[in-house]
Write an enzyme that holds these catalytic residues in place. Structure first.
Site, PDB file in Angstrom:
ATOM      1  N   GLY A  70       0.816  -1.210   0.000  1.00  0.00           N
ATOM      2  CA  GLY A  70       0.000   0.000   0.000  1.00  0.00           C
ATOM      3  C   GLY A  70       0.847   1.257   0.000  1.00  0.00           C
ATOM      4  O   GLY A  70       1.916   1.324  -0.621  1.00  0.00           O
ATOM      5  N   SER A  71       0.414   2.244   0.760  1.00  0.00           N
ATOM      6  CA  SER A  71       1.032   3.567   0.703  1.00  0.00           C
ATOM      7  C   SER A  71       2.465   3.615   1.236  1.00  0.00           C
ATOM      8  O   SER A  71       3.191   4.575   0.968  1.00  0.00           O
ATOM      9  CB  SER A  71       0.172   4.575   1.471  1.00  0.00           C
ATOM     10  OG  SER A  71      -1.089   4.720   0.844  1.00  0.00           O
ATOM     11  N   THR A  72       2.897   2.608   2.006  1.00  0.00           N
ATOM     12  CA  THR A  72       4.286   2.615   2.476  1.00  0.00           C
ATOM     13  C   THR A  72       5.267   2.467   1.315  1.00  0.00           C
ATOM     14  O   THR A  72       6.465   2.709   1.477  1.00  0.00           O
ATOM     15  CB  THR A  72       4.532   1.483   3.492  1.00  0.00           C
ATOM     16  OG1 THR A  72       4.119   0.236   2.918  1.00  0.00           O
ATOM     17  CG2 THR A  72       3.771   1.738   4.776  1.00  0.00           C
ATOM     18  N   PHE A  73       4.753   2.100   0.137  1.00  0.00           N
ATOM     19  CA  PHE A  73       5.627   1.969  -1.034  1.00  0.00           C
ATOM     20  C   PHE A  73       5.732   3.274  -1.823  1.00  0.00           C
ATOM     21  O   PHE A  73       6.580   3.409  -2.703  1.00  0.00           O
ATOM     22  CB  PHE A  73       5.112   0.853  -1.960  1.00  0.00           C
ATOM     23  CG  PHE A  73       6.126   0.363  -2.958  1.00  0.00           C
ATOM     24  CD1 PHE A  73       7.129  -0.504  -2.582  1.00  0.00           C
ATOM     25  CD2 PHE A  73       6.070   0.781  -4.282  1.00  0.00           C
ATOM     26  CE1 PHE A  73       8.070  -0.960  -3.504  1.00  0.00           C
ATOM     27  CE2 PHE A  73       7.005   0.338  -5.212  1.00  0.00           C
ATOM     28  CZ  PHE A  73       8.010  -0.532  -4.816  1.00  0.00           C
TER      29      PHE A  73
END
Length: 607
Positions: A316-319
């Site tokens: 998700g957004s951690t990438f």
């Protein structure tokens, strides 16, 4: 007419002569038979003696070398002494695994010289078992009944002091894990054959197992071993210990914080990783639920794996920071580039919207920093659209997408990434990749990627083994790690770190703030992929990545919580508090000074 006296005398004389001849004949016949028997016996003795001499000659001359060798083999025994496995310790010297002598108690009721009840009454308090249970055991047979196993030396000594006939203690070695479930998913366990079955015990089997050559000993006539034939020092063992990079103190804090959030949000499981960004050494690799390796047989098999390295998930957004770094490094965008955030767009006929579109709508023109700060999916799609598809794919493969990280633990999973042809031809595939969905990796891979952003752009190898050290802390062996690979420029990573700092100071990562310390971070709340295709309607996976201190990055901390429940379950509310607790513990343990002076009146850093 009667016979004359002369005639009668003559007849008697003839009869007497006949009788004498008959007796003589009998004597001769008897003598002949005795001689034959004597000769027969003598012949048998002569033949027997001849055969015996021949056999002695065969044994003493012909077969002497072979028989001598056989006798020596019968007199010699080959003993392979049991040598304990090496200890495992953490970075501070805390013992994590060691071998200890244990005893198995057998009962042979037929040899009891006291009533069974008396023996049971004496054993009950030592074994901490009811005497009635022991009586049931004693009634199972006459001999060879296993009463208890894994008894300590103290209990074994107490049993021997009973001097009760019919009780037998057999010594063996047992692997002991003093920290119980604290490091279980990293350490693994050994089976009844003392062979590693998971974790470090499996992957480092050759380092942990001491090998001893068989020792040749000679038996005396009474079966005892001849002491002068035992080579000196054959039972000596080295004092090397396998030291890990992990810190059990920090691991304990991480697990406590993780378990609190898993329980609070009724989550399925969670994991925490703390990595030194400079060399890839792991200070913490924790997961819950776990198991006690001392009693591994009481737990389901799925507990034995470390899912932070063996299970895949969509980050998700951690990438998103990785994608921003790729866009900057390729020159597709500039640090001051701005993008229009409509809040919701269509790509390839598929709708894409921000997680907060229903409440916040579109944000209009925003900067790169704000894209990360607000965790804008639409903004990231616009960033991705500035990168040439073939270049984007090449860079994603360059940072290791679809590959294992090469950690020194077993059962690491390789990530799943799209086929190049599909990726280049499908705009929606590229768009979902921009905000961290449509592909999968392990939590340890995510930690490696963010360590790359923290250390100036180098891809380092995560590892938990520091090496073999003796009791004086002198190294005997240390692993040779792959050289770090330069991926991004330092300028690119510093720019991205600065943007990630605003996520903690002003954005979705505020719950990870620690007064006086500069922390960069990124939240993530991703839909959970269904193995059968698509996504589960209500299942999600939340995460948070923290990097600190920003002015001189040393650590990356990753927390991932799987399937938290509730409408307020996000990376910011579930995972970020875990990272904050771990960083606070790191500050204390490593004595890290504040990044800036603190206001003693408010406890906060000045603006």
């Amino acid at each position: 007419m009667g016979s004359s006296p002369r005639s009668l005398s003559s007849q008697r004389t003839r009869r007497s002569a006949v009788n004498r001849r008959s007796r003589l004949t009998d004597r001769v016949a008897l003598l002949d038979r005795s001689t034959v028997r004597l000769l027969l016996v003598w012949g048998v003795l002569v033949v027997g003696s001849g055969l015996l001499v021949m056999n002695l000659a065969r044994l003493q001359i012909v077969q002497a070398p072979k028989l001598q060798k056989l006798a020596q083999e019968q007199q010699m025994i080959y003993m392979r002494p049991f040598v304990p496995r090496r200890q495992i310790i953490d970075r501070t010297g805390t013992v994590l695994a060691l071998d200890r002598p244990v005893y198995t108690l057998f009962a042979h009721p037929k040899l009891f010289k006291e009533p069974k009840q008396a023996i049971a009454d004496k054993l009950a308090p030592l074994l901490q078992r009811p005497a009635a249970d022991l009586m049931k055991k004693f009634n199972e047979g006459d001999t060879g009944i296993r009463v208890e196993y894994a008894l300590t030396e103290t209990v074994a000594d107490q049993i021997m002091n009973l001097q009760a006939d019919g009780l037998e203690l057999l010594q063996s070695q047992q692997r002991l894990y003093p920290q119980q479930d604290l490091m279980a998913t990293v350490l693994g366990y050994v089976n009844d054959d003392h062979k590693g079955q998971a974790g470090i015990e499996l992957s480092q089997q050759k380092l942990l197992e001491r090998l001893a050559k068989p020792v040749k000993l000679r038996r005396m006539g009474d079966g005892s071993l001849m002491p002068d034939q035992v080579p000196g020092g054959f039972l000596n063992v080295d004092d090397w210990q396998l030291q890990l990079t992990l810190d059990s103190r920090l691991q304990r804090v991480a697990i406590a914080a993780l378990q609190q959030q898993v329980k609070k949000f009724s989550a399925k499981r969670g994991a925490v990783i703390v990595m030194d960004v400079q060399d890839g050494s792991l200070l913490t690799l924790a997961s819950t639920p776990s198991y006690d390796p001392n009693e591994y047989f009481k737990y389901p098999v799925e507990r034995f794996k470390n899912w932070a390295i063996s299970d895949l998930y969509e980050p998700g957004s951690t990438f998103k920071p990785i994608n921003v770094a790729i866009a900057l490094e390729t020159g597709s965008i500039k640090p001051d580039s701005t993008f229009y955030d409509e809040g919701q767009i269509q790509v390839g006929g598929w709708p894409i919207e921000n997680f907060d579109y229903s409440t916040s709508g579109g944000r209009g023109r925003i900067t790169l920093t704000e894209i990360l700060e607000y965790s804008s999916n639409v903004g990231m799609v616009h960033v991705e659209q500035q990168i040439k598809p073939s270049v984007y794919y090449t860079w994603l493969k360059r940072v290791g997408m679809g590959d294992p990280v090469g950690i020194d633990l077993p059962s690491e999973a390789s990530g799943q990434f799209k086929d190049k042809k599909i990726f280049l031809e499908s705009s929606i595939e590229r768009a979902t990749t921009a905000f961290g969905q449509g592909f999968s990796l392990t939590p340890i891979h995510l930690a490696q990627l963010h360590a790359m952003l923290a250390n100036g752009g180098r891809l380092v190898t995560p590892h938990v083994v520091r090496g073999l050290f003796d009791s004086k802390e002198q190294p005997y062996w240390q692993p040779t790690l792959p050289n770090s690979r330069p991926i991004f420029s330092k300028a690119t990573t510093q720019t991205v770190l600065s943007m990630m700092e605003t996520v903690v100071s002003k954005g979705t990562g505020k719950s990870a703030q620690i007064p006086g310390y500069r922390i960069a971070g990124k939240t993530g709340t991703a839909q959970k992929a269904n193995p059968n295709g698509g996504y589960f309607n209500h299942a999600k996976i939340t995460s948070f990545v923290g990097i600190f201190p920003v002015e001189s990055p040393k650590y990356v901390v990753v927390a991932v919580v799987d399937e938290p429940q509730g409408g307020d379950a996000f990376g910011s509310t579930v995972a970020a508090p875990v990272v904050k607790s771990v960083i606070e513990a790191l500050i204390s343990l490593e004595k890290i000074p504040p990044s800036m002076p603190m206001d003693t009146r408010t406890g906060a850093a000045p603006p």
